[in-house]
Design an enzyme around this catalytic site. Sequence first.
Site: not given
Length: 448
Positions: A11, A43
């Site tokens: 990210h 996630c």
Amino acid sequence: MVKIAVIGSTHAGTFSATQIKQQNPDAEITVYEKGTTVSFLSCGIALWLGNNISDEQRMFYETPESMVEQGITMKMQHEVVEANLVTKTVRVKNLLTAEMATESFDKIVIATGSKPVVPDIKGIDSENIYMIKSWEDAKRIKAVSDDISRVIVIGAGYIGAEVAEQYSVNGKKVTLIDAADRVLPNNFSPIITDRIAAAFTENNVTLALSQSVNGFEDLPDGGIRVTTSKGSYDADIAVLGIGFVPNTDLFTDQVEMLSNGAIVTNKYMETSVPDVFAAGDATTVFYNPTQAHDYIPLATNAIRQGMLVGRNINGHNLAYNGTQASSAVELYGYAMSSAGLNKVSAQSRDLDVVETVYEEDYRPDFMLSTTPVLSLLTWDKKTRRVLGAAFISKHDTSQAANVVSLAIQNQMTIDDLAMADFFFQPNFTQPINFVGAVALKAVNDNMA
């Protein structure tokens, strides 16, 4: 033309590179990534294991090709094996050809992320042990998930709890092991974790708490035995999810770090070395509840920090506001969310706090349908400053934690929060109203 190297492309690296390019179209940006993918939303691993993902490719929001289309040079399957931050020189190994190359840049962005904690204990190299961090980890464990019936999950934090829950609702026999005496011990106070522990038990998950893992042993039938300080457990596979540490060994003794290796940055994402930036799980965050640097690896933190690198690569244009580590999880139909500290985590930092507990139905009792909401507010006993909150309900009250997150960031007191203007209308659900209600209860109780 300024040359910028971005090391890593989860990210923080992905957002750093794309945001730098947006803000500085003429910049020459090279991203080094030792894997084959970018921007993986880890996630989603637990949901994928539970067959709740429509398309695994949707767990990526960028691809190497999409970043190339934006004008970014992508060096996939290239590992940076040496880095001199003073000279801005990196030595890179092409993992496909084993060729080595040395390149120099004007600026470097460190976005090497984190790596799983892997304890040095007997049997840790077993093929029956699975990690849950990368896309490669996800594919490996997904490939066996439909064929197994027994799973041991080690680590009862967010990731471990989610994996255990998803396996259990899909008919697997699950054992959840943790050295702590509670599930989600770092995220919620006991009054909340007791309810989730009951939900695990009701769903036939064996909770093996207050016990540490001493070793692993492959069984003749192809399974694995996990030996702990209190006994042993057998399963088809073991899933290791006991936490993460900064992946920053490459930069040791070159830049200011915490003792765990997290790189310290200022509010513009600059490290202690000029023209070297850092973002994401490799770095510290400024934790607003304590007003100090801390290590809190969250994708939301990484994304914001990556965006800030793009804004500040050529000057101080946008400062970091810090974080409250706001997060949420859903387990067995319970929506759980939190921001900032709880009583246990505050006391571990030697803070003198009060935790106010409030429970009420989310809709007025004259409505035909409703369900309880348990709300906790943590605040400084002396200054009355709001330091944290948590919510749990069968109704989605998660946005209440975001409201408290703003209150913490703006250093509001319980008095400020109690008098905040939140609308009320019985036809609408009212999770936000509980923020004001629990604060008002705190004020009233403190004045009594």
